[in-house]
Motif scaffolding. Structure first.
Motif, PDB file in Angstrom:
ATOM      1  N   ALA A  93      -9.895  15.565  -4.573  1.00  0.00           N
ATOM      2  CA  ALA A  93      -9.427  16.192  -4.134  1.00  0.00           C
ATOM      3  C   ALA A  93      -7.965  15.508  -3.379  1.00  0.00           C
ATOM      4  N   MET A  94      -8.889  13.919  -3.019  1.00  0.00           N
ATOM      5  CA  MET A  94      -7.930  13.240  -2.277  1.00  0.00           C
ATOM      6  C   MET A  94      -6.807  13.129  -3.103  1.00  0.00           C
ATOM      7  N   LEU A  95      -7.253  12.579  -4.573  1.00  0.00           N
ATOM      8  CA  LEU A  95      -5.998  12.325  -5.539  1.00  0.00           C
ATOM      9  C   LEU A  95      -5.362  13.551  -5.952  1.00  0.00           C
ATOM     10  N   PHE A  96      -5.199  14.505  -6.332  1.00  0.00           N
ATOM     11  CA  PHE A  96      -4.983  15.432  -6.387  1.00  0.00           C
ATOM     12  C   PHE A  96      -4.157  16.271  -5.453  1.00  0.00           C
ATOM     13  N   SER A  97      -4.643  15.830  -4.145  1.00  0.00           N
ATOM     14  CA  SER A  97      -3.127  16.589  -3.277  1.00  0.00           C
ATOM     15  C   SER A  97      -2.333  15.734  -2.582  1.00  0.00           C
ATOM     16  N   ALA A  98      -2.967  14.192  -2.905  1.00  0.00           N
ATOM     17  CA  ALA A  98      -1.912  13.023  -3.106  1.00  0.00           C
ATOM     18  C   ALA A  98      -0.799  13.446  -4.052  1.00  0.00           C
ATOM     19  N   GLY A  99      -1.336  13.557  -5.639  1.00  0.00           N
ATOM     20  CA  GLY A  99      -0.583  13.359  -6.445  1.00  0.00           C
ATOM     21  C   GLY A  99       0.409  14.114  -6.494  1.00  0.00           C
ATOM     22  N   MET A 100       0.741  15.656  -6.594  1.00  0.00           N
ATOM     23  CA  MET A 100       1.460  16.661  -6.837  1.00  0.00           C
ATOM     24  C   MET A 100       1.367  17.855  -6.535  1.00  0.00           C
ATOM     25  N   GLY A 101       0.977  17.626  -5.207  1.00  0.00           N
ATOM     26  CA  GLY A 101       0.629  18.965  -4.501  1.00  0.00           C
ATOM     27  C   GLY A 101       1.331  19.864  -4.503  1.00  0.00           C
ATOM     28  N   ALA A 147      -0.829   9.051 -15.779  1.00  0.00           N
ATOM     29  CA  ALA A 147      -0.947   7.533 -16.504  1.00  0.00           C
ATOM     30  C   ALA A 147      -0.162   6.404 -15.740  1.00  0.00           C
ATOM     31  N   VAL A 148       0.599   7.212 -15.175  1.00  0.00           N
ATOM     32  CA  VAL A 148       1.832   6.473 -14.269  1.00  0.00           C
ATOM     33  C   VAL A 148       0.547   5.960 -13.487  1.00  0.00           C
ATOM     34  N   TYR A 149       0.266   6.854 -12.373  1.00  0.00           N
ATOM     35  CA  TYR A 149      -0.608   6.617 -11.497  1.00  0.00           C
ATOM     36  C   TYR A 149      -1.797   5.988 -11.610  1.00  0.00           C
ATOM     37  N   ALA A 150      -2.365   5.726 -12.658  1.00  0.00           N
ATOM     38  CA  ALA A 150      -3.512   5.469 -13.022  1.00  0.00           C
ATOM     39  C   ALA A 150      -3.005   4.186 -13.561  1.00  0.00           C
ATOM     40  N   THR A 151      -1.880   3.473 -13.928  1.00  0.00           N
ATOM     41  CA  THR A 151      -1.555   2.594 -14.453  1.00  0.00           C
ATOM     42  C   THR A 151      -1.446   1.680 -12.727  1.00  0.00           C
ATOM     43  N   LEU A 152      -0.712   1.757 -11.861  1.00  0.00           N
ATOM     44  CA  LEU A 152      -0.220   1.203 -10.851  1.00  0.00           C
ATOM     45  C   LEU A 152      -1.666   1.013  -9.236  1.00  0.00           C
ATOM     46  N   ALA A 153      -2.111   2.314  -9.820  1.00  0.00           N
ATOM     47  CA  ALA A 153      -3.682   2.206  -8.721  1.00  0.00           C
ATOM     48  C   ALA A 153      -4.351   1.937  -9.195  1.00  0.00           C
ATOM     49  N   LEU A 154      -4.722   1.291 -10.382  1.00  0.00           N
ATOM     50  CA  LEU A 154      -5.627   0.223 -10.994  1.00  0.00           C
ATOM     51  C   LEU A 154      -5.990  -1.082 -10.745  1.00  0.00           C
ATOM     52  N   VAL A 329       1.973   7.111  -4.405  1.00  0.00           N
ATOM     53  CA  VAL A 329       0.295   8.151  -4.685  1.00  0.00           C
ATOM     54  C   VAL A 329      -0.830   6.416  -5.799  1.00  0.00           C
ATOM     55  N   GLY A 330       0.095   5.686  -5.927  1.00  0.00           N
ATOM     56  CA  GLY A 330      -0.946   5.152  -6.704  1.00  0.00           C
ATOM     57  C   GLY A 330      -1.457   3.527  -5.888  1.00  0.00           C
ATOM     58  N   THR A 331      -0.738   3.584  -4.429  1.00  0.00           N
ATOM     59  CA  THR A 331      -1.275   2.641  -3.754  1.00  0.00           C
ATOM     60  C   THR A 331      -3.054   3.829  -3.225  1.00  0.00           C
ATOM     61  N   PHE A 332      -2.581   4.997  -2.617  1.00  0.00           N
ATOM     62  CA  PHE A 332      -3.353   5.663  -1.904  1.00  0.00           C
ATOM     63  C   PHE A 332      -4.442   5.685  -3.075  1.00  0.00           C
ATOM     64  N   ILE A 333      -4.356   6.440  -4.516  1.00  0.00           N
ATOM     65  CA  ILE A 333      -5.053   5.968  -5.228  1.00  0.00           C
ATOM     66  C   ILE A 333      -6.366   5.465  -4.803  1.00  0.00           C
ATOM     67  N   ALA A 334      -5.839   3.921  -4.914  1.00  0.00           N
ATOM     68  CA  ALA A 334      -6.398   2.851  -4.756  1.00  0.00           C
ATOM     69  C   ALA A 334      -7.119   2.554  -3.529  1.00  0.00           C
ATOM     70  N   VAL A 427       0.586   5.080   3.151  1.00  0.00           N
ATOM     71  CA  VAL A 427       0.634   3.699   1.918  1.00  0.00           C
ATOM     72  C   VAL A 427       2.375   3.213   1.991  1.00  0.00           C
ATOM     73  N   LEU A 428       3.197   3.529   3.186  1.00  0.00           N
ATOM     74  CA  LEU A 428       4.146   2.330   3.809  1.00  0.00           C
ATOM     75  C   LEU A 428       4.036   1.863   4.747  1.00  0.00           C
ATOM     76  N   GLY A 429       3.259   2.490   5.756  1.00  0.00           N
ATOM     77  CA  GLY A 429       2.420   1.635   6.115  1.00  0.00           C
ATOM     78  C   GLY A 429       1.983   0.350   6.268  1.00  0.00           C
ATOM     79  N   MET A 430       0.998   0.796   4.853  1.00  0.00           N
ATOM     80  CA  MET A 430       0.188  -0.874   4.078  1.00  0.00           C
ATOM     81  C   MET A 430       1.298  -1.661   3.557  1.00  0.00           C
ATOM     82  N   GLN A 431       2.067  -0.907   3.218  1.00  0.00           N
ATOM     83  CA  GLN A 431       3.341  -2.252   2.282  1.00  0.00           C
ATOM     84  C   GLN A 431       3.747  -3.119   2.636  1.00  0.00           C
ATOM     85  N   THR A 432       4.336  -2.504   4.586  1.00  0.00           N
ATOM     86  CA  THR A 432       4.732  -2.973   5.341  1.00  0.00           C
ATOM     87  C   THR A 432       4.429  -3.890   6.377  1.00  0.00           C
TER      88      THR A 432
END
Length: 507
Positions: A93-101, A147-154, A329-334, A427-432
């Motif tokens: 639910a979390m990755l789907f909502s973030a991914g492309m809701g 696949a893009v999300y999975a690659t970066l999140a991984l 999405v990658g940061t959030f899924i990770a 995510v922006l908070g994490m990255q900064t």
């Protein structure tokens, strides 16, 4: 670690300057206004580098599928004793909502109908074109984006939870660049990440505001104006900032679960109140055609028909949009995937949303195509007269309880809007803040206001076209970073396998 880094200050200042630039009227800077300059850049990138977007995205699909079957699949994203923090249902639910809701609700009915009347090839309005329309809708929302999300999140989860690296994307590239990622090079990488996130999410927030205003206009008779869209952005901004302040395990978690319940309820209602047999037949046929034609679609260009702008308008835009969304999405899924193995993680992120997305498009898009093809209901008329944002409501208008269900759909868009935006502020908070898993509320507040401001300015400058232009531009430099991430992961996996073999031989 809650230290606010220089990435925050530099990227926040530049983003605010961008918003100020967008406010300047076009007649003050006729050749230097935001819309004019970004359109020139976007046209150049699409004309010269469309092939680059296509090859990059297909490469990420191949890499993700390879990981599922590779010897690295048993590596855990964390320490050996780490257990997953969330159940499968909550995780999906979390990755789907973030991914492309928001995008799924916006384009679920609109995209198949658009392709039906303006197909990539073939005659418009035929049965064969209807099949092609569904096939390409599944293509744009299937394996490639995930696949893009999975690659970066991984990559982020692996380095953060297994290697105890900072949770920023520059840290993922340390195997390639060494300690240089801790200096100016890393700062530049992280600033690009922040901008990709801000404008990727701003595009979705813009879609959300347009569709909410379109729904209010179509269903309840509101005047659909830019003022109404601004009011919607302001109201939803207040709601998602409140949600963001409550933290990951409260606001985002509860809203994500609510999203998935509402979305499934809407889909099941349309499935069983609509042409059920037709929809399930269409799902089966479309999914099979998608799998069968995936290689051809993944590499399809039109070198002998350069005037055909379909791929530029659709596929290139989507590929750029997904790349721009990847850091968010990658940061959030990770963040929500600690404790899962690589095989479990990639399989879950890649396959479950792809199948659900195919069913979603079959229900919403299939209902629209059924009305057009068999019942003479002209859904495309509303798209041409008003815009893609009303396609869903034009379809629901022909269902039982149409007004009530349309109100539920507007509520669903609002909740997706809120979860996408508050996940992005996190995510922006994490990255900064150097990868902090618990960024300060004041930092999230600043980024929440900036991304809403960017969405409002892009809407004001040119609606959907301006939103698409911004995505394509910011995705280009980040696509290069994504390719480097793949090589960094491969290098790290090989090193871990070598260390494991050495340890095994010693014992």
């Amino acid at each position: 670690m809650n230290k606010v880094t220089r990435v925050f200050y530099i990227s926040a200042v530049v983003a605010i300057l961008f918003i100020i630039w967008g406010i300047i009227p076009k007649d003050v800077l006729p050749n230097g206004n935001l819309d004019h300059v970004t359109t020139i850049i976007q046209t150049f990138l699409v004309d010269k580098f469309g092939w680059f977007y296509l090859l990059s995205m297909t490469g990420f699909v191949v890499f993700a599928l390879y990981l599922i079957f590779s010897k690295y699949g048993n590596i855990k994203l964390g320490r050996p004793g780490d257990k997953p923090e969330y159940s499968y249902i909550t995780w999906f639910a979390m990755l789907f909502s973030a991914g492309m809701g928001i995008g799924l609700v916006f384009w679920g009915a609109a995209e198949p109908i658009s392709h039906f009347h303006e197909p990539p090839y073939g005659e418009p309005g035929t049965a064969e074109t209807a099949k092609t329309a569904m096939q390409y809708s599944l293509f744009h929302w299937g394996l490639h984006p995930w696949a893009v999300y999975a690659t970066l999140a991984l990559a982020l989860a692996y380095f953060k939870f297994r290697k105890q690296a900072p949770g920023v994307i520059s840290a993922v590239l340390q195997p390639i660049f060494g300690d240089r990622v801790k200096g100016p090079l890393g700062t530049v990488i992280d600033i690009i990440v922040v901008f990709a996130t801000v404008f990727g999410v701003a595009t979705s927030l813009g879609f959300g505001a347009i569709q909410i205003s379109g729904g209010l206009s179509f269903v309840f008779g509101f005047d659909q104006t830019i003022i109404l869209q601004f009011v919607i952005i302001i109201l939803v901004t207040i709601l998602y900032l409140i949600s963001a302040m409550t933290g990951l395990n409260k606001g985002i978690k509860y809203l994500s679960n609510a999203n998935i319940i509402l979305a499934i309820a809407l889909m099941l209602f349309m499935l069983f109140a609509g042409p059920t047999k037709f929809i399930m037949n269409l799902f089966t046929n479309s999914f099979g055609a998608y799998i069968q034609n995936l290689p051809e679609m993944s590499f399809r260009m039109t070198p002998f028909n350069p005037e055909n702008g379909w791929a530029k308008q659709w596929t290139f835009f989507y590929w750029a949009w997904w790349i721009a969304w990847a850091p968010f999405v990658g940061t959030f899924i990770a963040r929500v995937s600690r404790g899962r193995t690589i095989r479990e993680f990639v399989s879950g992120v890649l396959l479950v949303p792809t199948i659900f997305g195919a069913l979603w498009f079959s229900v919403l898009g299939g209902s629209a195509l059924n009305f057009e093809f068999f019942k003479g209901v002209n859904i495309s008329h509303f798209i041409n007269d008003i815009g893609e944002e009303v396609a869903l409501f034009a379809v629901l208008d022909h269902f039982p309880l149409g007004t009530f269900i349309s109100a539920i759909a507007i509520l669903l868009i609002c909740t997706f809007f809120i979860t996408s935006a508050d996940s992005a502020t996190f995510v922006l908070g994490m990255q900064t803040t150097g990868g902090s898993l618990y960024p300060p509320n004041v930092v999230k507040l600043v980024w929440g206001l900036i991304q809403s401001g960017a969405a409002a300015i892009l809407l004001w400058q040119g609606g959907l076209q301006a939103l698409q232009t911004a995505s394509i531009i910011v995705a280009f430099p980040f696509a290069i970073i994504m390719i480097l991430v793949v090589f960094s992961l491969i290098k790290s996996f090989k090193e871990e396998a070598r260390q494991y073999e050495l340890k095994r031989k010693k014992t």
